[in-house]
Design a protein around this motif. Structure first.
Motif, PDB file in Angstrom:
ATOM      1  N   GLU A 278      21.556  36.357 -34.517  1.00 21.82           N
ATOM      2  CA  GLU A 278      22.100  37.263 -35.030  1.00 21.82           C
ATOM      3  C   GLU A 278      23.332  37.993 -34.234  1.00 21.82           C
ATOM      4  OE1 GLU A 278      21.819  40.438 -38.693  1.00 21.82           O
ATOM      5  OE2 GLU A 278      20.093  40.034 -37.567  1.00 21.82           O
ATOM      6  N   LEU A 279      24.696  37.845 -34.348  1.00 20.78           N
ATOM      7  CA  LEU A 279      25.730  38.350 -33.675  1.00 20.78           C
ATOM      8  C   LEU A 279      25.748  39.958 -33.569  1.00 20.78           C
ATOM      9  CD1 LEU A 279      28.643  35.842 -34.538  1.00 20.78           C
ATOM     10  CD2 LEU A 279      26.735  35.393 -33.078  1.00 20.78           C
ATOM     11  N   SER A 280      25.466  40.578 -34.580  1.00 18.98           N
ATOM     12  CA  SER A 280      25.447  41.908 -34.729  1.00 18.98           C
ATOM     13  C   SER A 280      24.104  42.448 -33.797  1.00 18.98           C
ATOM     14  CB  SER A 280      25.361  42.654 -35.977  1.00 18.98           C
ATOM     15  OG  SER A 280      24.272  42.171 -36.826  1.00 18.98           O
ATOM     16  N   ALA A 281      23.459  41.720 -33.643  1.00 19.52           N
ATOM     17  CA  ALA A 281      22.139  42.294 -32.865  1.00 19.52           C
ATOM     18  C   ALA A 281      22.088  41.938 -31.222  1.00 19.52           C
ATOM     19  CB  ALA A 281      20.856  41.645 -33.220  1.00 19.52           C
ATOM     20  N   LEU A 282      23.228  40.946 -30.843  1.00 18.21           N
ATOM     21  CA  LEU A 282      23.270  40.686 -29.347  1.00 18.21           C
ATOM     22  C   LEU A 282      23.943  41.850 -28.636  1.00 18.21           C
ATOM     23  CD1 LEU A 282      24.966  37.404 -30.063  1.00 18.21           C
ATOM     24  CD2 LEU A 282      22.446  37.615 -29.567  1.00 18.21           C
ATOM     25  N   LYS A 283      23.306  42.025 -27.535  1.00 16.82           N
ATOM     26  CA  LYS A 283      23.913  42.906 -26.417  1.00 16.82           C
ATOM     27  C   LYS A 283      25.111  42.404 -25.809  1.00 16.82           C
ATOM     28  CE  LYS A 283      19.429  44.910 -25.226  1.00 16.82           C
ATOM     29  NZ  LYS A 283      19.542  45.723 -26.369  1.00 16.82           N
ATOM     30  N   ALA A 284      25.137  41.084 -25.775  1.00 23.00           N
ATOM     31  CA  ALA A 284      26.449  40.598 -25.140  1.00 23.00           C
ATOM     32  C   ALA A 284      26.898  39.065 -25.860  1.00 23.00           C
ATOM     33  CB  ALA A 284      26.437  40.007 -23.607  1.00 23.00           C
ATOM     34  N   PHE A 285      28.220  39.106 -26.278  1.00 30.21           N
ATOM     35  CA  PHE A 285      28.694  37.835 -26.895  1.00 30.21           C
ATOM     36  C   PHE A 285      29.937  37.760 -26.201  1.00 30.21           C
ATOM     37  CE2 PHE A 285      31.066  35.767 -30.295  1.00 30.21           C
ATOM     38  CZ  PHE A 285      30.238  34.960 -30.946  1.00 30.21           C
ATOM     39  N   LYS A 286      30.035  36.756 -25.282  1.00 27.77           N
ATOM     40  CA  LYS A 286      31.407  36.705 -24.479  1.00 27.77           C
ATOM     41  C   LYS A 286      31.534  35.149 -24.065  1.00 27.77           C
ATOM     42  CE  LYS A 286      30.913  39.435 -21.082  1.00 27.77           C
ATOM     43  NZ  LYS A 286      30.811  40.173 -19.879  1.00 27.77           N
ATOM     44  N   PHE A 287      32.643  34.593 -24.181  1.00 30.15           N
ATOM     45  CA  PHE A 287      33.167  33.300 -23.881  1.00 30.15           C
ATOM     46  C   PHE A 287      33.745  33.385 -22.633  1.00 30.15           C
ATOM     47  CE2 PHE A 287      33.056  32.798 -28.496  1.00 30.15           C
ATOM     48  CZ  PHE A 287      32.794  31.302 -28.767  1.00 30.15           C
ATOM     49  N   GLY A 288      33.545  32.295 -21.794  1.00 32.79           N
ATOM     50  CA  GLY A 288      34.274  32.124 -20.550  1.00 32.79           C
ATOM     51  C   GLY A 288      34.695  30.550 -20.466  1.00 32.79           C
ATOM     52  N   GLY A 289      35.697  30.407 -19.590  1.00 39.27           N
ATOM     53  CA  GLY A 289      36.220  29.175 -19.606  1.00 39.27           C
ATOM     54  C   GLY A 289      36.056  28.582 -18.176  1.00 39.27           C
ATOM     55  N   PHE A 290      35.944  27.206 -17.927  1.00 39.02           N
ATOM     56  CA  PHE A 290      35.995  26.761 -16.757  1.00 39.02           C
ATOM     57  C   PHE A 290      36.538  25.302 -16.989  1.00 39.02           C
ATOM     58  CE2 PHE A 290      33.876  24.142 -13.179  1.00 39.02           C
ATOM     59  CZ  PHE A 290      34.491  24.708 -12.249  1.00 39.02           C
TER      60      PHE A 290
ATOM     61  N   GLY B 195      38.980  24.255 -18.453  1.00 40.98           N
ATOM     62  CA  GLY B 195      39.256  23.875 -19.893  1.00 40.98           C
ATOM     63  C   GLY B 195      38.019  23.857 -20.994  1.00 40.98           C
ATOM     64  N   ARG B 196      37.027  23.854 -20.602  1.00 41.27           N
ATOM     65  CA  ARG B 196      35.910  23.819 -21.442  1.00 41.27           C
ATOM     66  C   ARG B 196      35.342  25.472 -21.607  1.00 41.27           C
ATOM     67  NH1 ARG B 196      32.438  20.275 -22.628  1.00 41.27           N
ATOM     68  NH2 ARG B 196      32.738  19.048 -20.728  1.00 41.27           N
ATOM     69  N   GLN B 197      35.015  25.803 -22.909  1.00 38.34           N
ATOM     70  CA  GLN B 197      34.811  27.190 -23.221  1.00 38.34           C
ATOM     71  C   GLN B 197      33.245  27.118 -23.536  1.00 38.34           C
ATOM     72  OE1 GLN B 197      37.342  29.436 -23.300  1.00 38.34           O
ATOM     73  NE2 GLN B 197      38.498  28.126 -22.270  1.00 38.34           N
ATOM     74  N   THR B 198      32.605  28.362 -22.641  1.00 36.25           N
ATOM     75  CA  THR B 198      31.218  28.399 -23.066  1.00 36.25           C
ATOM     76  C   THR B 198      30.901  29.735 -23.534  1.00 36.25           C
ATOM     77  OG1 THR B 198      30.682  26.768 -21.138  1.00 36.25           O
ATOM     78  CG2 THR B 198      28.912  28.199 -21.847  1.00 36.25           C
ATOM     79  N   LEU B 199      30.131  30.078 -24.344  1.00 34.43           N
ATOM     80  CA  LEU B 199      29.606  31.134 -25.006  1.00 34.43           C
ATOM     81  C   LEU B 199      28.234  31.773 -24.457  1.00 34.43           C
ATOM     82  CD1 LEU B 199      29.652  33.326 -27.082  1.00 34.43           C
ATOM     83  CD2 LEU B 199      28.486  31.747 -28.739  1.00 34.43           C
ATOM     84  N   ARG B 200      28.366  33.072 -23.843  1.00 34.27           N
ATOM     85  CA  ARG B 200      27.213  33.496 -23.400  1.00 34.27           C
ATOM     86  C   ARG B 200      26.678  34.561 -24.409  1.00 34.27           C
ATOM     87  NH1 ARG B 200      27.452  37.284 -18.788  1.00 34.27           N
ATOM     88  NH2 ARG B 200      26.599  39.058 -19.995  1.00 34.27           N
ATOM     89  N   MET B 201      25.453  34.388 -24.768  1.00 34.71           N
ATOM     90  CA  MET B 201      24.831  35.428 -25.825  1.00 34.71           C
ATOM     91  C   MET B 201      23.728  35.967 -25.215  1.00 34.71           C
ATOM     92  SD  MET B 201      24.985  33.328 -29.182  1.00 34.71           S
ATOM     93  CE  MET B 201      24.240  31.724 -28.556  1.00 34.71           C
ATOM     94  N   ASP B 202      23.579  37.337 -24.986  1.00 34.89           N
ATOM     95  CA  ASP B 202      22.384  38.094 -24.345  1.00 34.89           C
ATOM     96  C   ASP B 202      21.864  38.879 -25.477  1.00 34.89           C
ATOM     97  OD1 ASP B 202      23.808  37.276 -21.913  1.00 34.89           O
ATOM     98  OD2 ASP B 202      24.071  39.195 -21.361  1.00 34.89           O
ATOM     99  N   VAL B 203      20.396  38.483 -25.740  1.00 32.17           N
ATOM    100  CA  VAL B 203      19.648  39.058 -26.645  1.00 32.17           C
ATOM    101  C   VAL B 203      19.090  40.164 -25.974  1.00 32.17           C
ATOM    102  CG1 VAL B 203      17.798  38.900 -28.233  1.00 32.17           C
ATOM    103  CG2 VAL B 203      19.236  36.826 -27.841  1.00 32.17           C
ATOM    104  N   SER B 204      18.500  40.095 -24.860  1.00 31.19           N
ATOM    105  CA  SER B 204      17.846  41.198 -23.844  1.00 31.19           C
ATOM    106  C   SER B 204      18.351  40.735 -22.480  1.00 31.19           C
ATOM    107  CB  SER B 204      16.495  41.199 -24.110  1.00 31.19           C
ATOM    108  OG  SER B 204      15.885  40.177 -23.535  1.00 31.19           O
TER     109      SER B 204
END
Length: 147
Positions: free
Chosen positions: A98-110, A112-121
């Motif tokens: 659930e996006l509103s409950a995440l501590k971090a929601f961040k995209f990074g690229g390498f 040309g590929r985009q990767t999403l990092r989601m931190d719950v805790s």
């Protein structure tokens, strides 16, 4: 419902977790503006395909990807899609973010590929990206337009 407007779906993606950082898991991604659902495409160690999926009507005799497409096609709106996926995945935090409950929601690229990092805790971090560069860019654009 419209793809890239109400939801995104990628049937060929990879995921890594903090618990198994050197291992990539094959998943399908279904995302809405409020949730990201990661559905394992096959059983591998840390993530197993839930018995619910194996026994669910949408997956009878078809692959996980085909079952998800059918579930999406038969959903009348985003809320019904989210509720169907929550029930299917038994509200398991390994699969539902659930996006509103995440501590971090961040995209990074390498490269040309985009990767999403989601931190719950501190101890629950997940990286996920569609396998195709084009899809990963589309994935990032969807969330940049909705968050």
């Amino acid at each position: 419902m419209e793809h890239n407007k109400d939801y995104v779906f990628y049937d060929n993606a990879f995921m890594t977790t903090m618990k198994a950082p050197m291992k990539q898991f094959q998943v399908s991604i279904v995302g809405t503006k409020d949730y990201i659902f990661l559905v394992p495409n096959k059983s591998v160690g840390f993530f197993v395909i839930l018995n619910t999926i194996k026994n669910h009507q949408y997956f009878d005799g078809v692959s996980v990807q085909e079952g998800l497409k059918k579930l999406i096609d038969e959903s009348t709106d985003v809320v019904s899609l989210e509720n169907s996926l929550k029930a299917l995945l038994e509200d398991d935090g390994k699969y539902i973010y659930e996006l509103s409950a995440l501590k971090a929601f961040k995209f990074g690229g390498f490269l040309g590929r985009q990767t999403l990092r989601m931190d719950v805790s501190k101890l629950h971090k997940t990286n996920v990206s569609p396998k195709k560069k084009k899809d990963s860019k589309e994935f990032r654009a969807f969330y940049e337009n909705h968050t």
